[in-house]
Design a protein around this motif. Structure first.
Motif, PDB file in Angstrom:
ATOM      1  N   ARG A 208      96.801  67.891  57.974  1.00  0.00           N
ATOM      2  CA  ARG A 208      95.558  67.532  57.312  1.00  0.00           C
ATOM      3  C   ARG A 208      95.250  66.030  57.454  1.00  0.00           C
ATOM      4  O   ARG A 208      94.096  65.620  57.512  1.00  0.00           O
ATOM      5  CB  ARG A 208      95.629  67.902  55.829  1.00  0.00           C
ATOM      6  CG  ARG A 208      94.251  67.997  55.177  1.00  0.00           C
ATOM      7  CD  ARG A 208      94.330  68.030  53.653  1.00  0.00           C
ATOM      8  NE  ARG A 208      95.170  69.092  53.121  1.00  0.00           N
ATOM      9  CZ  ARG A 208      94.750  70.322  52.855  1.00  0.00           C
ATOM     10  NH1 ARG A 208      93.506  70.661  53.069  1.00  0.00           N
ATOM     11  NH2 ARG A 208      95.577  71.214  52.361  1.00  0.00           N
ATOM     12  N   SER A 233      99.535  72.112  61.472  1.00  0.00           N
ATOM     13  CA  SER A 233      99.836  72.764  60.198  1.00  0.00           C
ATOM     14  C   SER A 233      98.722  73.756  59.894  1.00  0.00           C
ATOM     15  O   SER A 233      97.642  73.711  60.493  1.00  0.00           O
ATOM     16  CB  SER A 233      99.913  71.746  59.070  1.00  0.00           C
ATOM     17  OG  SER A 233      98.603  71.296  58.755  1.00  0.00           O
ATOM     18  N   GLN A 247      99.492  77.050  65.459  1.00  0.00           N
ATOM     19  CA  GLN A 247     100.027  76.828  64.106  1.00  0.00           C
ATOM     20  C   GLN A 247     101.545  76.991  64.070  1.00  0.00           C
ATOM     21  O   GLN A 247     102.088  77.953  64.591  1.00  0.00           O
ATOM     22  CB  GLN A 247      99.389  77.812  63.123  1.00  0.00           C
ATOM     23  CG  GLN A 247      99.850  77.588  61.689  1.00  0.00           C
ATOM     24  CD  GLN A 247      99.158  78.526  60.724  1.00  0.00           C
ATOM     25  OE1 GLN A 247      97.949  78.717  60.786  1.00  0.00           O
ATOM     26  NE2 GLN A 247      99.924  79.147  59.849  1.00  0.00           N
ATOM     27  N   VAL A 248     102.200  76.039  63.432  1.00  0.00           N
ATOM     28  CA  VAL A 248     103.650  76.096  63.246  1.00  0.00           C
ATOM     29  C   VAL A 248     103.921  76.482  61.796  1.00  0.00           C
ATOM     30  O   VAL A 248     103.322  75.922  60.879  1.00  0.00           O
ATOM     31  CB  VAL A 248     104.288  74.724  63.535  1.00  0.00           C
ATOM     32  CG1 VAL A 248     105.766  74.712  63.147  1.00  0.00           C
ATOM     33  CG2 VAL A 248     104.127  74.376  65.017  1.00  0.00           C
ATOM     34  N   SER A 266     102.603  67.246  55.186  1.00  0.00           N
ATOM     35  CA  SER A 266     103.378  66.963  53.972  1.00  0.00           C
ATOM     36  C   SER A 266     104.759  67.605  53.990  1.00  0.00           C
ATOM     37  O   SER A 266     105.689  67.101  53.391  1.00  0.00           O
ATOM     38  CB  SER A 266     102.600  67.440  52.735  1.00  0.00           C
ATOM     39  OG  SER A 266     102.401  68.831  52.788  1.00  0.00           O
ATOM     40  N   GLN A 270     106.308  76.564  53.636  1.00  0.00           N
ATOM     41  CA  GLN A 270     105.857  77.489  54.682  1.00  0.00           C
ATOM     42  C   GLN A 270     105.772  76.797  56.043  1.00  0.00           C
ATOM     43  O   GLN A 270     105.879  77.441  57.078  1.00  0.00           O
ATOM     44  CB  GLN A 270     104.496  78.098  54.341  1.00  0.00           C
ATOM     45  CG  GLN A 270     104.497  78.986  53.115  1.00  0.00           C
ATOM     46  CD  GLN A 270     104.232  78.226  51.827  1.00  0.00           C
ATOM     47  OE1 GLN A 270     104.153  76.997  51.825  1.00  0.00           O
ATOM     48  NE2 GLN A 270     104.084  78.956  50.732  1.00  0.00           N
ATOM     49  N   HIS A 271     105.537  75.491  56.046  1.00  0.00           N
ATOM     50  CA  HIS A 271     105.555  74.758  57.313  1.00  0.00           C
ATOM     51  C   HIS A 271     107.003  74.574  57.770  1.00  0.00           C
ATOM     52  O   HIS A 271     107.333  74.811  58.934  1.00  0.00           O
ATOM     53  CB  HIS A 271     104.854  73.401  57.185  1.00  0.00           C
ATOM     54  CG  HIS A 271     104.700  72.712  58.506  1.00  0.00           C
ATOM     55  ND1 HIS A 271     103.719  73.053  59.411  1.00  0.00           N
ATOM     56  CD2 HIS A 271     105.430  71.732  59.093  1.00  0.00           C
ATOM     57  CE1 HIS A 271     103.845  72.303  60.497  1.00  0.00           C
ATOM     58  NE2 HIS A 271     104.881  71.494  60.333  1.00  0.00           N
ATOM     59  N   ASN A 285     103.880  59.551  57.962  1.00  0.00           N
ATOM     60  CA  ASN A 285     103.071  59.970  56.813  1.00  0.00           C
ATOM     61  C   ASN A 285     102.854  58.757  55.926  1.00  0.00           C
ATOM     62  O   ASN A 285     103.754  57.952  55.728  1.00  0.00           O
ATOM     63  CB  ASN A 285     103.814  61.075  56.046  1.00  0.00           C
ATOM     64  CG  ASN A 285     102.908  61.800  55.064  1.00  0.00           C
ATOM     65  OD1 ASN A 285     102.239  61.164  54.235  1.00  0.00           O
ATOM     66  ND2 ASN A 285     102.868  63.112  55.156  1.00  0.00           N
TER      67      ASN A 285
HETATM   68  C1  LIG Z   1     101.707  82.837  52.605  1.00  0.00           C
HETATM   69  C2  LIG Z   1     101.523  81.440  53.126  1.00  0.00           C
HETATM   70  C3  LIG Z   1     101.771  81.182  54.464  1.00  0.00           C
HETATM   71  C4  LIG Z   1     101.624  79.888  54.982  1.00  0.00           C
HETATM   72  N1  LIG Z   1     101.915  79.669  56.301  1.00  0.00           N
HETATM   73  C5  LIG Z   1     101.866  78.393  56.774  1.00  0.00           C
HETATM   74  C6  LIG Z   1     102.204  78.115  58.127  1.00  0.00           C
HETATM   75  O1  LIG Z   1     102.528  79.007  58.922  1.00  0.00           O
HETATM   76  N2  LIG Z   1     102.164  76.831  58.537  1.00  0.00           N
HETATM   77  C7  LIG Z   1     101.801  75.796  57.714  1.00  0.00           C
HETATM   78  O2  LIG Z   1     101.787  74.650  58.184  1.00  0.00           O
HETATM   79  N3  LIG Z   1     101.446  76.040  56.442  1.00  0.00           N
HETATM   80  C8  LIG Z   1     101.460  77.307  55.959  1.00  0.00           C
HETATM   81  N4  LIG Z   1     101.073  77.539  54.671  1.00  0.00           N
HETATM   82  C9  LIG Z   1     100.399  76.448  53.925  1.00  0.00           C
HETATM   83  C10 LIG Z   1     101.329  75.441  53.304  1.00  0.00           C
HETATM   84  O3  LIG Z   1     101.675  75.891  52.019  1.00  0.00           O
HETATM   85  C11 LIG Z   1     100.616  74.053  53.174  1.00  0.00           C
HETATM   86  O4  LIG Z   1      99.423  74.224  52.461  1.00  0.00           O
HETATM   87  C12 LIG Z   1     100.277  73.411  54.526  1.00  0.00           C
HETATM   88  O5  LIG Z   1     101.419  73.400  55.361  1.00  0.00           O
HETATM   89  C13 LIG Z   1      99.773  71.985  54.306  1.00  0.00           C
HETATM   90  O6  LIG Z   1      99.413  71.396  55.534  1.00  0.00           O
HETATM   91  P1  LIG Z   1      99.466  69.820  55.694  1.00  0.00           P
HETATM   92  O7  LIG Z   1     100.843  69.344  55.492  1.00  0.00           O
HETATM   93  O8  LIG Z   1      98.810  69.483  56.988  1.00  0.00           O
HETATM   94  O9  LIG Z   1      98.470  69.319  54.541  1.00  0.00           O
HETATM   95  P2  LIG Z   1      98.785  68.549  53.194  1.00  0.00           P
HETATM   96  O10 LIG Z   1      99.817  69.214  52.405  1.00  0.00           O
HETATM   97  O11 LIG Z   1      97.475  68.275  52.579  1.00  0.00           O
HETATM   98  O12 LIG Z   1      99.432  67.193  53.699  1.00  0.00           O
HETATM   99  C14 LIG Z   1      98.744  66.218  54.429  1.00  0.00           C
HETATM  100  C15 LIG Z   1      99.666  65.020  54.552  1.00  0.00           C
HETATM  101  O13 LIG Z   1      99.063  64.049  55.382  1.00  0.00           O
HETATM  102  C16 LIG Z   1      99.316  62.753  54.867  1.00  0.00           C
HETATM  103  N5  LIG Z   1      98.255  61.875  55.381  1.00  0.00           N
HETATM  104  C17 LIG Z   1      96.942  61.889  55.079  1.00  0.00           C
HETATM  105  N6  LIG Z   1      96.291  60.956  55.790  1.00  0.00           N
HETATM  106  C18 LIG Z   1      97.209  60.323  56.549  1.00  0.00           C
HETATM  107  C19 LIG Z   1      97.149  59.246  57.488  1.00  0.00           C
HETATM  108  N7  LIG Z   1      96.013  58.652  57.807  1.00  0.00           N
HETATM  109  N8  LIG Z   1      98.305  58.837  58.061  1.00  0.00           N
HETATM  110  C20 LIG Z   1      99.486  59.435  57.740  1.00  0.00           C
HETATM  111  N9  LIG Z   1      99.595  60.452  56.875  1.00  0.00           N
HETATM  112  C21 LIG Z   1      98.468  60.899  56.286  1.00  0.00           C
HETATM  113  C22 LIG Z   1      99.318  62.943  53.367  1.00  0.00           C
HETATM  114  O14 LIG Z   1     100.091  61.933  52.747  1.00  0.00           O
HETATM  115  C23 LIG Z   1      99.950  64.330  53.210  1.00  0.00           C
HETATM  116  O15 LIG Z   1     101.364  64.233  53.027  1.00  0.00           O
HETATM  117  C24 LIG Z   1     101.195  78.827  54.134  1.00  0.00           C
HETATM  118  C25 LIG Z   1     100.945  79.091  52.784  1.00  0.00           C
HETATM  119  C26 LIG Z   1     101.097  80.373  52.277  1.00  0.00           C
HETATM  120  C27 LIG Z   1     100.830  80.611  50.820  1.00  0.00           C
END
Ligand SMILES: Cc1cc2nc3c(=O)[nH]c(=O)nc-3n(C[C@H](O)[C@H](O)[C@H](O)COP(=O)(O)OP(=O)(O)OC[C@H]3O[C@@H](n4cnc5c(N)ncnc54)[C@H](O)[C@@H]3O)c2cc1C
Ligand SMILES: Nc1ncnc2c1ncn2[C@@H]1O[C@H](COP(=O)(O)O)[C@@H](O)[C@H]1O
Lengths: 320, 261
Positions: A208, A233, A247-248, A266, A270-271, A285
């Motif tokens: 994200r 993610s 997607q991982v 983050s 699940q990731h 991060n």
């Molecule tokens: C049944 C189920 C299955 C799922 N399957 C998967 C799956 O297969 N894969 C998966 O990934 N997720 C899966 N999820 C979702 C998972 O729970 C998280 O919601 C998801 O992984 C979050 O993605 P993220 O880390 O990109 O986003 P976020 O959790 O929002 O994290 C974003 C991170 O980016 C950092 N950031 C923001 N801007 C910057 C910047 N400019 N420079 C550096 N860092 C920055 C923030 O500090 C934060 O730590 C699943 C959920 C469920 C319920």
């Protein structure tokens, strides 16, 4: 010596790397007999022989492409009946696991999926698996019938072990069941020229924090400088910034590369489920508290828009 | 005639909790909070949408699991399913996928069905094979791992996004379907839904009701054996640096030291 049936993953005759890894594991258990189905099946023989297949059973028929899963189950079953192997090994993928599972029911055997290692044991092959998002490691066996085991990519090295690899045509007659689910159209995925996500030695992923489809160019540039595959993610995929096929995680691909670089991710459970077995983990991060830092060998707390481009430049410079 | 939809839902330990194995190496379902597998919510959602499209349909949710698995059924009923079937029997403890699929298949046949809908994988075992096995056992087409699904005139159609291609699939009912988390967000139960669920019928079945012998299921009847389960050693704490303008270069230095560049 016992024969071990190995199901071959190939694209028009080009054998995919996980199958060659599987041959390494199969040789620990016995003599590998490969089964290759579909277009180009016979063209797989040279690569399979080079890596230890004593025999290559091949079959091609329109059914393999026109109907879902069952025609392949029936062909694998025909191979099973022809060979009477001590075990059946299948490279893990969504479709291959379904093929393996249906075969297991038909031959009255137990099944183990997504093994990450295999050894010979007194009571048959012992499979190592990761459980609960890789927080546990288990060892299991099939206790009924001929073991059917699917094995994840990157579970063993590819080793040269020349063998005869004699090609034999497998005769398959399809039952009515094979025509149950019709594939009415197929749109092949476009190749990006980058390594396959599940097979790559290095994976560079964005989450994200990448904040927009166009910004994924930064992630791709780093990936290309390292010859890596690109991952994402679910948050990035759900936002429409990158394709679901990249997607991982639990509901995406599970990867186990030598090096995994997570940027703006983050580290939700699940990731982690899809990358925690990577050998070396690196994260960038801006939040020092992000759970991904619990996993890393090296982490940079900082803005990915500063750190990633600088890293890419430095990699390019060092590589000359 | 009414379209009979059976949805297979699993009660699983919460993935964000401290999941672990019990002493007999089965998944500990007592000490860890459980819930309806998030991936099965997508199956319930698609079943409800298909039922809404059909003139006349009935959605039955089915689970094989311990007493607490009723929670999963309640959640599915409060989302809008019509009735529930719970297969519960002490002899089921430790059953593996071959046994579970046998029990589900018998319960589905007893309930009566035109289409079975399952999730893409359970979030605890994550095998992702049960729907294919069910199709094999029931002797009907499998239309699995769909990111899009519809049923019309006794035919199920859907899109399956595979590793190398995206495929359009088609099969005649009866059939077994499974859907992925790409199939569309699951609805939240409404207050009205939660109240209504309390009055919906939950049928309990035991192995005897399904003509299954105790030795065909359970830990002893399992087709696989887990010999050991060990907690993965915590990763050794890594180096964490704060970017003060040189973060990318420091990272490159680390990668070079590990021979990645
Ligand atoms: C049944 C189920 C299955 C799922 N399957 C998967 C799956 O297969 N894969 C998966 O990934 N997720 C899966 N999820 C979702 C998972 O729970 C998280 O919601 C998801 O992984 C979050 O993605 P993220 O880390 O990109 O986003 P976020 O959790 O929002 O994290 C974003 C991170 O980016 C950092 N950031 C923001 N801007 C910057 C910047 N400019 N420079 C550096 N860092 C920055 C923030 O500090 C934060 O730590 C699943 C959920 C469920 C319920
Ligand atoms: N005990 C169970 N009761 C009901 N449905 C189940 C059970 N186990 C698995 N399923 C269904 O099968 C799907 C795939 O499970 P699995 O193959 O175990 O990953 C799940 O998403 C459920 O829909």
């Amino acid at each position: 010596m016992a024969e071990i049936l190995v199901y071959v993953d190939h694209v028009d005759g080009a054998v995919r790397k996980p199958t060659l890894e599987l041959l390494t594991l199969a040789r620990r258990l016995g003599e590998p007999v490969a089964v290759a189905l579909g277009n180009g099946a016979a063209d797989t023989a040279a690569a399979l022989a080079e890596h230890g297949a004593v025999k290559v059973l091949t079959a091609d028929a329109p059914e393999f492409a026109e109907y879902l899963v069952v025609p392949k189950v029936e062909a694998l079953q025909a191979a099973y009946e022809a060979v009477s192997p001590a075990a059946v090994l299948v490279p893990s993928s969504a479709e291959n696991k379904e093929i393996a599972a249906r075969l297991a029911v038909r031959i009255g055997s137990g099944i183990i999926t997504d093994a990450v290692d295999l050894e010979a044991g007194d009571e048959g092959p012992v499979a190592t698996q990761s459980a609960f998002a890789a927080s546990f490691t288990t060892k299991s066996r099939v206790s009924k019938g001929t073991p059917v085991i699917t094995v994840k990519p990157n579970s063993a090295p590819v080793e040269a072990a020349p063998a005869a690899g004699a090609v034999e045509a497998l005769s398959v007659s399809f039952s009515e069941k094979a025509h149950g689910t019709k594939v009415t159209s197929r749109t092949p995925r476009e190749s990006t020229g980058r390594p396959e996500l599940t097979e790559a030695a290095i994976v560079v992923s964005g989450g994200r924090g990448v904040n927009g489809a166009e910004n994924f160019a930064i992630i791709e540039a780093l990936a290309d400088s390292l010859g890596a595959a690109v991952g994402a993610s679910r948050a990035a995929v759900d936002a429409g910034w990158y394709p679901h096929s990249n997607q991982v995680g639990q509901t995406g691909k599970s990867v186990s590369p030598q090096l995994y670089i997570a940027s703006g991710i983050s580290g939700a459970i699940q990731h982690r489920a899809g990358m925690q077995t990577s050998k070396t983990i690196v994260a960038i991060n801006k939040d020092a508290e992000a759970p991904i830092f619990d996993l890393v060998d090296y982490g940079v707390v900082g803005d990915l828009f500063d750190v990633v481009p600088q890293l890419t430049e430095e990699v390019k410079t060092r590589k000359g | 005639m009414s379209l009979r939809i059976v949805v297979c839902v699993k009660y699983v330990p919460d993935a964000t909790g401290d999941r672990h194995f019990a002493d007999d190496l089965t998944v500990d379902r007592d000490d860890v909070d459980g819930l309806l597998s998030e991936l099965d919510e997508y199956a319930v959602e698609q079943a409800l949408q298909i039922a809404e499209e059909a003139d006349d349909a009935e959605v039955t949710v089915l689970t094989v699991g311990p007493e607490d698995a009723k929670d999963a059924l309640r959640k599915a009923l409060s989302m809008g399913a019509d009735k529930a079937v719970h297969v519960e029997d002490d002899d089921l403890h430790g059953t593996d996928v071959m046994g579970t699929s046998l029990v589900l298949a018998k319960a589905i046949e007893k309930t009566g069905y035109d289409v079975v809908i399952a999730g893409m994988a359970s979030t605890d075992g994550t095998m992702g094979v049960l729907p294919a096995i069910l199709a094999e056992r029931l002797g009907v087409p499998q239309v699995t791992l769909l990111s899009e699904v519809s049923i019309e005139d006794g035919v199920v159609k859907g899109r399956r996004d595979g590793d190398s291609a995206s495929e359009q699939l088609e099969a005649s009912l009866p059939a077994v379907v499974s859907v992925t988390d790409q199939s569309g967000e699951a609805r939240y139960p409404s207050f009205k839904g939660i109240m209504a669920a309390k009055k919906k019928p939950v049928e309990s079945l035991e192995l005897d009701d399904l003509d299954i012998d105790a030795d065909e299921v359970g830990l002893a009847g399992a087709w696989t054996a887990v010999d050991s389960a060990a907690e993965r050693p915590a990763r050794t704490a890594g180096t964490i640096v704060k970017d003060e303008g040189e973060g990318g270069k420091q990272l490159a230095e680390f990668l070079a030291s590990q021979k990645f560049i």
